[in-house]
Scaffold this motif. Sequence first.
Motif, mmCIF file in Angstrom:
data_model
loop_
_atom_site.group_PDB
_atom_site.id
_atom_site.type_symbol
_atom_site.label_atom_id
_atom_site.label_comp_id
_atom_site.label_asym_id
_atom_site.label_seq_id
_atom_site.Cartn_x
_atom_site.Cartn_y
_atom_site.Cartn_z
ATOM 1 N N ARG A 193 39.158 69.884 -14.751
ATOM 2 C CA ARG A 193 40.529 69.560 -14.354
ATOM 3 C C ARG A 193 40.533 68.773 -13.062
ATOM 4 N NH1 ARG A 193 40.172 72.003 -9.768
ATOM 5 N NH2 ARG A 193 40.161 74.259 -9.577
ATOM 6 N N ALA A 230 43.248 68.449 -9.966
ATOM 7 C CA ALA A 230 44.412 69.263 -9.590
ATOM 8 C C ALA A 230 45.028 68.831 -8.258
ATOM 9 C CB ALA A 230 43.979 70.728 -9.524
ATOM 10 N N PRO A 231 45.688 67.687 -8.232
ATOM 11 C CA PRO A 231 46.252 67.220 -6.964
ATOM 12 C C PRO A 231 47.554 67.931 -6.577
ATOM 13 C CG PRO A 231 46.827 65.698 -8.714
ATOM 14 C CD PRO A 231 45.963 66.764 -9.341
ATOM 15 N N MET A 241 47.948 79.139 -3.449
ATOM 16 C CA MET A 241 47.063 78.368 -4.333
ATOM 17 C C MET A 241 45.955 79.191 -4.983
ATOM 18 S SD MET A 241 44.313 76.014 -2.321
ATOM 19 C CE MET A 241 43.303 75.814 -3.742
ATOM 20 N N VAL A 283 45.568 78.812 -8.883
ATOM 21 C CA VAL A 283 44.362 78.093 -9.311
ATOM 22 C C VAL A 283 43.491 78.991 -10.194
ATOM 23 C CG1 VAL A 283 42.159 77.155 -8.462
ATOM 24 C CG2 VAL A 283 44.311 76.407 -7.429
ATOM 25 N N HIS A 315 36.558 73.509 -0.245
ATOM 26 C CA HIS A 315 37.167 74.605 -1.020
ATOM 27 C C HIS A 315 36.245 75.820 -1.164
ATOM 28 C CE1 HIS A 315 40.983 72.892 -2.180
ATOM 29 N NE2 HIS A 315 40.402 71.758 -2.531
HETATM 30 N N1 GLU Z 1 45.163 71.295 -5.297
HETATM 31 C C1 GLU Z 1 43.927 71.399 -4.571
HETATM 32 C C2 GLU Z 1 43.731 70.204 -3.688
HETATM 33 O O1 GLU Z 1 44.227 69.141 -3.995
HETATM 34 C C3 GLU Z 1 42.741 71.413 -5.482
HETATM 35 C C4 GLU Z 1 42.465 72.736 -5.956
HETATM 36 C C5 GLU Z 1 41.125 72.875 -6.626
HETATM 37 O O2 GLU Z 1 40.408 71.899 -6.875
HETATM 38 O O3 GLU Z 1 40.830 74.002 -6.913
HETATM 39 O O4 GLU Z 1 43.049 70.321 -2.691
#
Ligand code: GLU
Length: 492
Positions: free
Chosen positions: A15, A17-18, A188, A192, A210
């Motif tokens: 995925r 995920a922005p 998140m 997530v 992350h």
């Molecule tokens: N939405 C998160 C971001 O853009 C990404 C989350 C993920 O990759 O788990 O930093």
Amino acid sequence: MIEIPNAEKGKVVVRFAPNPSGYLHIGHARAAILNDEIAKQYNGKLILRIEDTDPGRVDEEAYTAIEDDLKWLGVDWDMKIIQSERLTTYENFAEQLIEQGNAYVCNCEQEKFKALKLAKMSCPHRNLTTEENLKNFEKMHTEDGWTVRIKTNLNEPNPSLVDFPLLRASKEEHPRLKNNVLTLYPLMNLSVAVDDHLLEITDVLRGKDHLTNTEKQKFIYKYFGWNEPNFIHYGIMSIGSEGKISKSEIKKGIDEGKFTGWDDVHLLTLRALKRRGINPQAIRNYMLNLGIKDVDIEFSEEALYFENKKFIESCFRHFFIEDPLGLTIENFPDMVVRFPLHKEHTYGFRTFDLVPENNKINLLIQKSDAEKLKEGDEIRLMNTCNVRIKKADTTTGRVIADYVENSHGPMVEINGKNGEKKKFHNIPKVLWLPEGGGIKAKIYCPERTADGICEIACKNLKENNIIQFETFGFCRVDKVKDNLIEFYFTQR
Ligand code: GLU
């Protein structure tokens, strides 16, 4: 080929995920492209997941902008998920964690909670019974200030891992939902983990920034007994000039008129790169070269231009005279000069018919060249002929020169390939165009906006064409106006 441990062809689900808090930039391109490549190389699926559960970080324009930019990048997703449409799903999983006794509902003041955490002590809500916690969970639907926290380990050395928040009640309006009521928004790590599980993501590829989130999400997997996906963290790609990608700085710059928009020539948003004529495949190749290695690197604009040059090298060559100044050449003979549209390709020529009037011809040269001239200097008009300067006072707006039949410029000696000495005239080369007949041009460059005249052959240019202005650089045609062509600077 991107090597993913234990990945099976046809089974991979990844995925991108922005957060829709602004337009995508070069940093996002890495996650988007690498996940897209993995899906393609392994005949798998790519899910586009819009992570918009923090209403304070949602920009409505970003939803369509993200999709447009991804399409431009050649990213193909099989399914799109918008998290704000799934709030009850996250709420249900948070409730299940409370029922299991693995989460609690807390309305301690932030400072108080933090102090207890640092003292490795539990907050009063942590020790309530499951029934009491479920009652407080009910209150969350009507009362502000409650948070569901997961129970981790009070002795965790990293304080951010201790009982981190999963879900919060807030009256903040969501720009997309236009909800004017108290709403339960997941943090998140809950949304997530839940979505990665429900969507059967096999490989979570994201940056090392992350890593702590991964640790947090693993608590959720453990409490539900879910199989973990394969977590892969690539190194951090730092971007020297943060201002070129920072959402807040870009927004402020746009408001203050410093930037023309998200596609301003100074920025490293995908929009700006597109407008400058950077080929999306060049961005892809750059990211593929970086791969999924976990070493940290600095983004290099030069390396991106190196990739991009392969796509634009074969474009037409033209002349552009920045800040033009007149050059009158006396005793000028009739002359037809041809320049190839490209030195290595047989595209044809641009032809200039130089017919003097009263033995004089009027040309244009660049002010920056003219300012270096003094009386008696000999210069070479690019690939044409030599002239000797008679009057070099640029304040009059015109330089006067004489045509030179046989060059007498100063000789310099250099060492040839085999060590032999070679002598040649060291004459500065000067770009020129006939005066009259050119087209006004404006080139938006990162360091300045260049105004001048480009050659008449540019009249055939269309929006999106890329050409190289000799000695200046590659430029993309941005707008063709009545008697002005506007370009965006691509690269040297
Ligand atoms: N939405 C998160 C971001 O853009 C990404 C989350 C993920 O990759 O788990 O930093």
